[in-house]
Write a protein that holds these residues in place. Sequence first.
Motif, PDB file in Angstrom:
ATOM      1  N   VAL A  36       0.846  -1.289   0.003  1.00 46.92           N
ATOM      2  CA  VAL A  36       0.099   0.098   0.168  1.00 46.92           C
ATOM      3  C   VAL A  36       0.931   1.128   0.017  1.00 46.92           C
ATOM      4  O   VAL A  36       1.732   1.431   0.817  1.00 46.92           O
ATOM      5  N   VAL A  37       0.957   2.253  -1.233  1.00 49.72           N
ATOM      6  CA  VAL A  37       1.450   3.326  -1.175  1.00 49.72           C
ATOM      7  C   VAL A  37       0.653   4.430  -1.075  1.00 49.72           C
ATOM      8  O   VAL A  37      -0.326   4.302  -1.656  1.00 49.72           O
ATOM      9  N   TYR A  38       1.465   5.549  -1.071  1.00 51.96           N
ATOM     10  CA  TYR A  38       0.677   6.899  -1.152  1.00 51.96           C
ATOM     11  C   TYR A  38       0.735   7.163  -2.781  1.00 51.96           C
ATOM     12  O   TYR A  38       1.492   7.325  -3.539  1.00 51.96           O
ATOM     13  N   GLY A  39      -0.805   7.379  -3.176  1.00 47.93           N
ATOM     14  CA  GLY A  39      -0.935   8.085  -4.598  1.00 47.93           C
ATOM     15  C   GLY A  39      -2.306   7.924  -4.890  1.00 47.93           C
ATOM     16  O   GLY A  39      -3.193   7.335  -4.232  1.00 47.93           O
ATOM     17  N   SER A  40      -2.652   8.217  -6.161  1.00 48.74           N
ATOM     18  CA  SER A  40      -4.029   8.088  -6.521  1.00 48.74           C
ATOM     19  C   SER A  40      -4.092   7.516  -8.094  1.00 48.74           C
ATOM     20  O   SER A  40      -2.881   7.199  -8.754  1.00 48.74           O
ATOM     21  N   GLY A  41      -4.950   7.016  -8.646  1.00 43.52           N
ATOM     22  CA  GLY A  41      -5.211   6.581  -9.968  1.00 43.52           C
ATOM     23  C   GLY A  41      -4.791   5.289 -10.143  1.00 43.52           C
ATOM     24  O   GLY A  41      -4.676   4.194  -9.168  1.00 43.52           O
ATOM     25  N   ALA A  42      -4.427   4.555 -11.373  1.00 48.27           N
ATOM     26  CA  ALA A  42      -4.120   3.267 -11.627  1.00 48.27           C
ATOM     27  C   ALA A  42      -2.867   2.956 -10.923  1.00 48.27           C
ATOM     28  O   ALA A  42      -1.826   3.765 -11.261  1.00 48.27           O
ATOM     29  N   PRO A  43      -2.760   1.658 -10.019  1.00 45.01           N
ATOM     30  CA  PRO A  43      -1.502   1.678  -9.560  1.00 45.01           C
ATOM     31  C   PRO A  43      -0.572   0.614 -10.252  1.00 45.01           C
ATOM     32  O   PRO A  43      -0.945   0.155 -11.367  1.00 45.01           O
TER      33      PRO A  43
END
Length: 361
Positions: free
Chosen positions: A245-252
Amino acid sequence: MYKIKKTICVILSLSLGGCYNVGAKRLGDDQDKYSSSIIESNKRQTLQNLIRLRYADTPGLLDATQLISGYQFQQSAFLGVASDTFPIRPNGGIAAQLQQNPTFTFQPVTGDAYAHSFLSPLSPASLLPLAMGGLPIDVLMQLSVQSINSMSNNRPFSKNTGDVDSNTNYNTEEFFELIHNLRLLQASGLLEIQLQQSPQVKEKSYVTSHVFLNIYPTQNPNLEKITQITKKLLNFSPRYKRMEVVYGSGAPKAGEINILSRSMLSILGQVAYQINIPDDELSSGGASKNVNKEEGSLIDIKYGKSNPDNKFVSIYYDKYYYWIDRKDFKSKLAFTITQMLLELSKTNQSTGAIVTIPVNK
């Protein structure tokens, strides 16, 4: 007369012997009362900030950094003989006084500490371990997460008619389906969250934390269906035993789950926007319109002209009392999690303006 002198001496010895145990006897009582007082004060401060944000007022924090409670035990005794009386009679007296002088030191949260506490997003490596400790992951994510991959936590009440993106589909239904399923898996013991710290990197004075999510298989057909739906929503790759689980948005990226976490100001603002306030306050133009009742809210904050008896926490603001009912478990749980997130967001403060308040009792 000998008996009288003996009695006075015994009383004096008992009073003098008792003063040495004042600190030890008061320790437990003071610890309980001051701890409860600080906790209740922090609860009122959080509710105050929520109401202030609802009125577009400035939030703030004032932390108690030090508490000194001092005691002073004073005693006196005298024994004499009245020579102008007949027959001659002894006289005496005993006096004792216990004074408590607490001193509280407060420090306003300003500068870098304010920016960190209110404006910096909470990292997934700090948030998800709270679910490991037993906090409901659905309530935790609804409060602190803006989006998971392409699924948004923006409810319709946070968008206004006429906005450029008012008709955009943010997959909010999928978001709430996901956190509901995660809660079911958490309660069934099928959800695992692992926190891993990487070795210290050269020329860096900190250790990087990584958080992983894993879903165990099950033979229960109902839970197996939920597991498959949850993995599909999270783009769970069969090539990986666990997903980072990482910090970010959109498609991983492959093997990752993007979580766009909120800052503390955003968390408080989302809750504050759902607070209903009196109609006369709305008509005066002091605040925006109330949200629709059917949208619901994690924290139900009531208002009235009088302070209720059965309250979990209450404050007075602009001619009205605002409170959370003590019997409203859902609201109390969400409010307590908000308190924990606020404490989690705090950082060590540098020396700044300090307010010291001595109290004489």
